[in-house]
Design an enzyme around this catalytic site. Structure first.
Site, short mmCIF file in Angstrom:
data_model
loop_
_atom_site.label_atom_id
_atom_site.label_comp_id
_atom_site.label_asym_id
_atom_site.label_seq_id
_atom_site.Cartn_x
_atom_site.Cartn_y
_atom_site.Cartn_z
N ASP A 1 0.82 -1.21 0.00
CA ASP A 1 0.00 0.00 0.00
C ASP A 1 0.85 1.27 0.00
O ASP A 1 2.07 1.22 0.17
CB ASP A 1 -0.98 -0.01 1.19
N ASN B 1 -7.47 -3.25 14.93
CA ASN B 1 -8.87 -3.55 14.59
C ASN B 1 -8.96 -4.68 13.55
O ASN B 1 -10.02 -4.92 12.99
CB ASN B 1 -9.57 -2.29 14.07
N HIS C 1 -7.29 -4.80 10.68
CA HIS C 1 -7.07 -4.41 9.28
C HIS C 1 -5.79 -5.05 8.73
O HIS C 1 -4.86 -5.37 9.45
CB HIS C 1 -7.11 -2.89 9.07
N GLU D 1 -9.86 -1.93 5.80
CA GLU D 1 -10.38 -1.70 7.15
C GLU D 1 -11.67 -2.50 7.34
O GLU D 1 -12.36 -2.81 6.37
CB GLU D 1 -10.70 -0.20 7.33
#
Ligand code: F6R
Length: 240
Positions: A67, A136, A138, A143
């Site tokens: 990314d 979380n 991700h 996400e």
């Protein structure tokens, strides 16, 4: 999913470097899928050491990163391109033209996402993909959501992420609001996946992933669809 629990961060870094090195020794032109973030920094340092000692050779290796912020210049010290140069590419005998990060400076982000997806697929996917995991759950910039996107795409950063990153940029206006990211399908096209996690803060996300089910509320759980995934974590992460 295979699980390797290491004593601490140093052992996790050494163990994961060893796994990546084994792939490189078996295939000198192995495609390495790479991640940024604080988790793999120790592993990159270890790989650089091994390269210096002549144990591994990067001269024929192509890399694809997960990314990049969008928009961002590659010279910006917050860009993932800058991170990779600093932490790995400038420290090993790699040909920089073989290193690929989604281009945060591309004029057309959607077109760049399509180009990058096509490029990764043209390599046949990564031979080994290194991943970190968010608190979380991700993975890259995928996400938790009601739906996930399979291919490389542009995504808007959450307000939380923008706020958390603001301190690293000259002004709030300089914080990129979007990112280019491989999708879960791109990531799952890797032949082997190694996911690193250290510290208590990652415990809940890792346990959700280790349940073995799949849910879009924990993108990492999609790794349960792949049959060659290794989690390398430290005791603090595993025991919580
Ligand atoms: C980085 C990336 C992110 C990180 C994750 C964990 O390329 O894709 O998903 O892997 O945010 O970050 P750290 O390692 O800083 O805890």
């Amino acid at each position: 999913m295979k699980v390797i629990v290491c004593k601490d961060y140093a052992e996790m870094s050494a163990k994961s470097a060893e796994i990546v090195a084994d792939v490189m020794k078996n295939k000198p032109n192995a495609v390495l899928g790479l991640a940024t973030g604080s988790t793999p920094e120790g592993m990159y340092a270890k790989l650089a050491e091994m390269n210096k000692a002549g144990e591994i050779d990067f001269s024929q290796v192509p890399t694809v990163n997960l990314d990049e912020y969008y928009p961002i210049s590659p010279d910006n010290d917050q860009s993932y391109r800058y991170f990779m140069n600093k932490n790995l590419f400038d420290r090993v005998n790699i040909d920089k033209t073989h290193t690929h990060v989604p281009q945060g400076s591309a004029a057309d982000g959607e077109a760049e996402a399509k180009r990058y997806e096509k490029f990764v697929r043209s390599l046949g996917g990564a031979d080994i993909q290194v991943l970190g995991i968010g608190r979380n759950g991700h993975i890259a910039f995928n996400e938790p959501d009601t739906e996930l996107v399979p291919e490389t795409h542009i995504t808007s950063l959450t307000e939380d992420t923008i706020d958390a990153n603001a301190r690293f940029f000259a002004s709030a206006a300089d914080v990129p609001t979007k990112a280019l990211t491989m999708g879960m399908g791109t990531i799952l096209s890797a032949k082997k996946i190694i996911i690193l996690a250290n510290g208590k803060g990652k415990h809940d996300a890792v346990m959700q992933m280790l349940k073995g089910t799949v849910t879009t509320s924990c993108p990492a759980s999609f790794l349960n669809l792949h049959d060659d995934v290794v989690l390398v974590c430290d005791e603090a992460c595993y025991n919580g």
